[in-house]
Design a protein around this motif. Structure first.
Motif: not given
Ligand SMILES: Cc1cc2nc3c(=O)[nH]c(=O)nc-3n(C[C@H](O)[C@H](O)[C@H](O)COP(=O)(O)O)c2cc1C
Length: 487
Positions: A271-289
């Motif tokens: 509502x205040x105009x900020x972009x909304x982030x969700x689960x998809x925006x978090x890196x998958x650490x299993x893949x990073x490992x």
């Protein structure tokens, strides 16, 4: 050519130390200055200087009379003394500027004419890393923003001349940087492809040749390279497709201070105009490992619990910005720091993820604080001017020539250069504002003084209970679980 300074005036680099658990995030302009980075590195963690705006920072420090003589001391160790001496002759003012005197500017570089600005960027970055490394043998890193395509190579090269250990870069996809580090380490030229908008090829070549600056064929240690990424997908792509080797990653989430990666997919806004982030925006650490390179977690990671969680997830540690930004050693102007911390204590400071403020188009975290450009009236009262130019983008002019434009420059100029008027709405001149944050505000024509715009991560509110004047060492002790610097 004389001996390179990192081998003569500072202790020789030691055998590779274990990776530090804490990286003090690079914070431009000059928030993570040499004083902060040195104190973090002395405490056994990775101190990082910001190389953003380093050419203007150099000349402004000289014009402020170089308090303590640090800049001139460092310049005294630059391998080409004629060149270093010229910068002092051109910019140093004994006792500083007279009241109301504007700063003399670094000439704006272009694709084909950048020699003066690049020399000053090489010198500025050398000075910053030299000072951060002075008197101890711990590694020091350099942070740069990939988007500043015209400015990154000389800053990287100057830092290498001073013996930088690690280069850390986000805000874009730094695919070409590893190859540039390899080439510069051998005294060889490297050609970047810079993005160019408009009718014509999508990129144009831009070369830095050490020989043009008197360092052809000079071997230097090749720094480690850590890209800052927000997704494991990008980590995989960079590992496979970068022009050289990568030694680790910083994974930055959307609560971090400074620029944030835009949300993945179609952006929605609250509502205040900020972009909304969700689960998809978090890196998958299993893949990073699986990638098998060390990684550090950044963005709201400034707590002993977050450090423990990061280690449990297989990370080498955390990168922290906001807590360091307000410590005694940071380059944030003391008045601005105290005012922000007072607002935090009174519960009056909030952080807004502004989708428009940065001319880069990336969301930018802005502290809502009276008297800064976060306020619509202060923003509206500023006369638009583009006189520093780091965030300009290339566009095709006629006859195969490139020009440069910034969405925060005067609207008529931007539109004349083929930019869309709607792209100028809400854009803020981060170059001038961030210089003001560091206490080096330009005085424009008619006496208008550039105003600050503060960036911080969501961790800012944590500082409500911290004593004022806390040190970088306090932050490190806190993160290592050795107590909070209570007020
Ligand atoms: C004042 C400030 C300026 C920043 N400037 C930069 C920058 O120039 N380049 C960059 O890569 N990250 C920048 N950052 C991000 C930090 O390096 C770090 O990754 C981030 O602050 C970590 O999240 P935190 O703020 O929650 O601790 C900045 C952060 C702050 C608070």
């Amino acid at each position: 050519m004389t001996t390179l300074p990192h081998s003569s005036t500072t202790p020789a680099p030691q055998p590779a130390p274990p990776l530090s658990r804490i990286i003090q995030g690079g914070m431009g302009v000059a928030i993570s200055n040499w004083v902060l980075a040195q104190s973090v590195s002395r405490a056994g963690q990775l101190g990082v200087v910001s190389g953003t705006g380093i050419d203007n920072l150099l000349v402004r420090r000289l014009q402020d009379g170089d308090p303590g003589g640090h800049v001139r001391r460092a310049l005294g160790h630059f391998p080409d003394q004629e060149w270093a001496g010229q910068a002092v002759t051109d910019y140093y003012l004994e006792g500083g500027r007279t009241p109301g005197q504007p700063y003399k500017r670094v000439p704006l570089p272009t694709l084909t004419n950048h020699r003066v600005a690049w020399r000053l960027a090489i010198l500025g970055s050398f000075v910053e890393v030299f000072l951060a490394r002075e008197g101890h043998a711990s590694p020091v890193g350099l942070n740069l923003l990939t988007k500043l395509q015209l400015h990154t190579m000389p800053a990287m090269y100057g830092a290498m001349l001073a013996g930088v250990d690690t280069v850390i870069m986000g805000a874009g996809i730094p695919r070409e940087v590893p190859g540039a580090l390899d080439a510069f380490a051998q005294g060889q030229p490297y050609t970047f492809r810079v993005d160019v908008k408009g009718d014509g090829p999508a990129t144009a070549p831009l070369t830095l040749d050490p020989a043009d600056y008197g360092f052809g064929g000079v071997s230097l240690p090749r720094p480690k390279f850590y890209p800052i990424i927000s997704s494991h997908v990008l980590a995989g792509v960079l590992t496979r497709k970068a022009t050289g080797s990568i030694q680790g990653f910083v994974i930055e989430g959307p609560t971090a201070g400074g620029h944030n990666a835009p949300p993945r997919g179609q952006t929605t806004y609250d509502a205040s105009g900020q972009p909304v982030y969700g689960e998809r925006d978090l890196a998958d650490l299993a893949e990073m490992r699986k990638i098998g390179l060390p990684f550090w977690l950044a963005g709201g990671s400034g707590s002993p619990e977050a450090l423990r969680r990061a280690l449990d997830e297989g990370a080498a540690g955390i990168q922290v910005g906001t807590l360091f930004a307000y410590c005694a050693e940071s380059g944030l102007r003391p008045e601005t720091r105290d005012r922000t911390l007072a607002a935090v204590r009174e519960g009056q400071a909030s952080v807004y993820t502004d989708p428009l403020a940065s001319p880069t188009g990336f969301p930018f975290k802005v502290v809502q604080l009276p008297g800064t450009l976060s306020e619509p009236e202060v923003y509206a009262a500023r006369t638009r001017v583009c006189d520093i130019g780091y965030l300009r983008e290339f566009y095709w002019q006629s006859e195969g020539k490139t020009g440069l434009r910034c969405a925060a420059e005067p609207v008529a100029d931007y539109v004349r250069k083929g930019g869309a008027v709607e792209d100028t709405i809400g854009r803020k001149c981060l170059c001038n504002a961030l210089m003001a944050d560091a206490g080096q505000a330009q005085i424009q024509k008619g006496g208008e003084v550039e105003q600050p715009l503060i960036t911080s991560g969501d961790d800012l509110v944590k500082l409500a209970g911290w004593k004022s004047g806390y040190s970088a060492g306090d932050v490190i002790r806190y993160l290592l679980g050795e107590g909070t610097p209570q007020s």
